[in-house]
Scaffold this motif. Structure first.
Motif, mmCIF file in Angstrom:
data_model
loop_
_atom_site.group_PDB
_atom_site.id
_atom_site.type_symbol
_atom_site.label_atom_id
_atom_site.label_comp_id
_atom_site.label_asym_id
_atom_site.label_seq_id
_atom_site.Cartn_x
_atom_site.Cartn_y
_atom_site.Cartn_z
ATOM 1 N N UNK A 1 2.775 -4.548 -10.670
ATOM 2 C CA UNK A 1 1.416 -4.032 -10.951
ATOM 3 C C UNK A 1 1.125 -2.881 -10.115
ATOM 4 N N UNK A 2 0.337 -2.037 -10.945
ATOM 5 C CA UNK A 2 0.056 -0.815 -10.109
ATOM 6 C C UNK A 2 -1.631 -0.588 -10.078
ATOM 7 N N UNK A 3 -2.225 -0.463 -8.885
ATOM 8 C CA UNK A 3 -3.534 -0.163 -8.690
ATOM 9 C C UNK A 3 -3.638 1.350 -8.279
ATOM 10 N N UNK A 4 -4.488 2.026 -9.072
ATOM 11 C CA UNK A 4 -4.821 3.473 -8.629
ATOM 12 C C UNK A 4 -6.300 3.491 -7.958
ATOM 13 N N UNK A 5 -6.076 4.319 -6.841
ATOM 14 C CA UNK A 5 -7.485 4.071 -6.191
ATOM 15 C C UNK A 5 -7.394 5.500 -5.223
ATOM 16 N N UNK A 6 -8.734 5.933 -5.249
ATOM 17 C CA UNK A 6 -8.931 7.248 -4.265
ATOM 18 C C UNK A 6 -8.654 6.875 -2.866
ATOM 19 N N UNK A 7 -8.167 7.785 -2.054
ATOM 20 C CA UNK A 7 -7.619 7.550 -0.578
ATOM 21 C C UNK A 7 -8.638 7.034 0.128
ATOM 22 N N UNK A 8 -8.772 5.674 0.731
ATOM 23 C CA UNK A 8 -9.707 5.173 1.308
ATOM 24 C C UNK A 8 -8.780 4.316 2.630
ATOM 25 N N UNK A 9 -7.487 4.560 2.841
ATOM 26 C CA UNK A 9 -6.753 3.907 3.985
ATOM 27 C C UNK A 9 -6.058 2.687 3.661
ATOM 28 N N UNK A 10 -5.478 2.283 4.540
ATOM 29 C CA UNK A 10 -4.505 1.038 4.470
ATOM 30 C C UNK A 10 -5.143 -0.220 4.164
ATOM 31 N N UNK A 11 -6.118 -0.364 4.967
ATOM 32 C CA UNK A 11 -7.101 -1.743 4.991
ATOM 33 C C UNK A 11 -7.477 -1.712 3.488
ATOM 34 N N UNK A 12 -8.105 -0.624 2.978
ATOM 35 C CA UNK A 12 -8.843 -0.777 1.600
ATOM 36 C C UNK A 12 -7.801 -0.968 0.254
ATOM 37 N N UNK A 13 -6.533 -0.509 0.653
ATOM 38 C CA UNK A 13 -5.469 -0.653 -0.232
ATOM 39 C C UNK A 13 -5.196 -2.070 -0.097
ATOM 40 N N UNK A 14 -4.796 -2.615 1.044
ATOM 41 C CA UNK A 14 -4.143 -4.095 0.850
ATOM 42 C C UNK A 14 -5.439 -5.073 0.566
ATOM 43 N N UNK B 1 -0.435 -0.621 -4.475
ATOM 44 C CA UNK B 1 -1.655 0.292 -4.612
ATOM 45 C C UNK B 1 -1.660 1.412 -4.140
ATOM 46 N N UNK B 2 -1.702 2.440 -5.029
ATOM 47 C CA UNK B 2 -1.577 3.969 -4.690
ATOM 48 C C UNK B 2 -2.906 4.297 -4.089
ATOM 49 N N UNK B 3 -2.718 4.805 -3.122
ATOM 50 C CA UNK B 3 -4.015 5.079 -2.219
ATOM 51 C C UNK B 3 -4.354 6.638 -2.217
ATOM 52 N N UNK B 4 -4.434 7.199 -3.370
ATOM 53 C CA UNK B 4 -4.695 8.456 -3.595
ATOM 54 C C UNK B 4 -3.620 9.417 -3.044
ATOM 55 N N UNK B 5 -2.331 9.043 -3.194
ATOM 56 C CA UNK B 5 -1.325 9.754 -2.730
ATOM 57 C C UNK B 5 -1.353 11.166 -3.623
ATOM 58 N N UNK B 6 -0.825 12.155 -2.885
ATOM 59 C CA UNK B 6 -0.837 13.522 -3.242
ATOM 60 C C UNK B 6 0.568 13.953 -3.719
ATOM 61 N N UNK B 7 1.510 13.170 -3.614
ATOM 62 C CA UNK B 7 2.989 13.421 -4.073
ATOM 63 C C UNK B 7 2.813 12.694 -5.562
ATOM 64 N N UNK B 8 4.200 12.470 -5.672
ATOM 65 C CA UNK B 8 4.454 11.855 -7.064
ATOM 66 C C UNK B 8 4.824 10.435 -7.040
ATOM 67 N N UNK B 9 4.261 9.709 -5.851
ATOM 68 C CA UNK B 9 4.498 8.249 -5.586
ATOM 69 C C UNK B 9 4.054 7.468 -6.973
ATOM 70 N N UNK C 1 0.756 -1.122 -0.002
ATOM 71 C CA UNK C 1 -0.225 0.000 -0.084
ATOM 72 C C UNK C 1 0.767 1.300 0.034
ATOM 73 N N UNK C 2 0.516 2.382 -0.728
ATOM 74 C CA UNK C 2 1.409 3.434 -0.834
ATOM 75 C C UNK C 2 0.440 4.660 -0.751
ATOM 76 N N UNK C 3 0.864 5.458 0.164
ATOM 77 C CA UNK C 3 0.189 7.016 0.485
ATOM 78 C C UNK C 3 1.440 7.829 0.710
ATOM 79 N N UNK C 4 1.585 8.901 -0.105
ATOM 80 C CA UNK C 4 2.503 9.831 -0.202
ATOM 81 C C UNK C 4 4.001 9.249 0.375
#
Length: 346
Positions: free
Chosen positions: A63-76, A40-48, A12-15
């Protein structure tokens, strides 16, 4: 490629732009080549996301999954839905792994024919490195009975094995029992995932191997005492009702005792953390937080269980801390933690 994937690694990736290149390099250098790395890029606001995409173009295992920010549980959970490997592992984007990490865990899983492999973790906190190990037999198949009586008990009374990053899970078991990370749980989502999985695991193995390196970064507990209410989260875990998804043979009385031990452990740790948060909180704010904790009705309820189960085995410092909690002596707690700081720096 999917037919040859031995291990799916979910990240899971966030910023995390500052740290993610080191993480990705450590994964792509794995000696076990038959891996897929699901970011899983969880809505990062930087260039992750851009960094991951650059790597993805060079290596088809990413593999890259892009999704709106929902938190680490949703990303995993998104990563779990996409995973195709025989086994599943997890890495956090701030951390990194040894090049033989997944080869070592996969080999242990295959040789022992186990549903889950447990390994050690090296942590670096405030410049100090420590390795977390576990009190389980090493390189031995741990049976279903052992899992129920020892490992599930360990989860209830300690946070030490909550992490998912130092384990390798049989993917078929995750799918068959719909094991996932709970949404909207403030703390302990890793532990609840583990308890769901181990609830169904037929066998496990613990190896005395350290290949995961956890790094303290901005946003971790010791740097976030002002923004986050860790005590409220500890109480939430204490009050969480364990249903059949998490527990099997332990009677409710045993569960209550073990959860009480975990709560008091957390309170003792938090007292030390609050009295060491001078750069974030005023003395008055720290005093207020400790006063709130030691007077909380859940803490008062849990204390007798902790005294009966753990007091005789404590060292003199922790016995003193516990007695000061019992007496609601903030002065005593402040002096004890100050003395501990002095000794650690000496």
């Amino acid at each position: 490629m999917s037919e040859n994937v031995r291990v799916s690694v979910i990240i899971p990736v966030y910023n995390a732009a500052q740290h993610i290149p080191r993480c990705m390099d450590s994964l792509l250098n794995q000696t076990l080549r038959e891996c897929e790395f699901i970011f899983v890029n969880d809505g990062s606001q930087d260039n992750s996301g851009d960094i991951i995409e650059q790597y993805r173009r060079k290596d088809p295992r990413i593999r890259l999954i892009q999704q709106p920010n929902e938190g680490v549980s949703a990303a995993r959970n998104a990563g779990l839905r996409a995973a195709v490997g025989e086994y599943t592992g997890f890495v956090d984007a701030d951390d990194y792994v040894a090049k033989d990490m997944f080869a070592t865990l996969y080999k242990a899983a295959e040789q022992k024919h186990c549903d889950v492999v447990i390994s050690n973790v090296e942590s670096e906190l405030e410049g100090h490195k420590a390795i977390t190990t576990y009190p389980f037999p090493i390189d031995t198949v741990l049976t279903r009975d052992y899992i129920e009586q020892e490992i599930m008990t360990f989860f209830l009374q300690s946070d030490q094995m909550n992490a998912v990053w130092n384990k390798l899970y049989r993917s078929q078991l995750i799918r068959e029992h719909a094991v996932k990370f709970p949404y909207k749980v403030a703390l302990g989502e890793d532990g609840l995932f583990n308890m769901q999985f181990f609830r169904h695991a037929g066998s496990a193995v613990y190896i005395d191997y350290t290949g995961y390196f956890y790094q303290e970064v901005a946003g971790s507990a010791t740097r976030n005492m002002k923004q986050k209410d860790y005590f409220a989260r500890a109480v939430e875990v204490y009050r969480f009702e364990m249903n059949d998804n998490y527990m099997t043979s332990l009677d409710p009385g045993a569960v209550e005792r073990l959860k009480s031990i975990k709560l008091i452990h957390n309170v003792m740790s938090l007292i030390y953390m609050y009295f060491n948060a001078a750069d974030q909180l005023s003395l008055g704010q720290r005093w207020k937080q400790v006063h709130r904790m030691i007077g909380d009705p859940h803490v008062r309820e849990a204390l007798p269980h902790y005294y009966r189960e753990k007091y005789s085995g404590l060292g003199s410092y922790n016995k003193f801390i516990l007695n000061m909690i019992q007496r609601k002596s903030i002065v005593g707690l402040y002096c004890a933690t100050a003395y501990s700081r002095f000794r650690n720096r000496a």
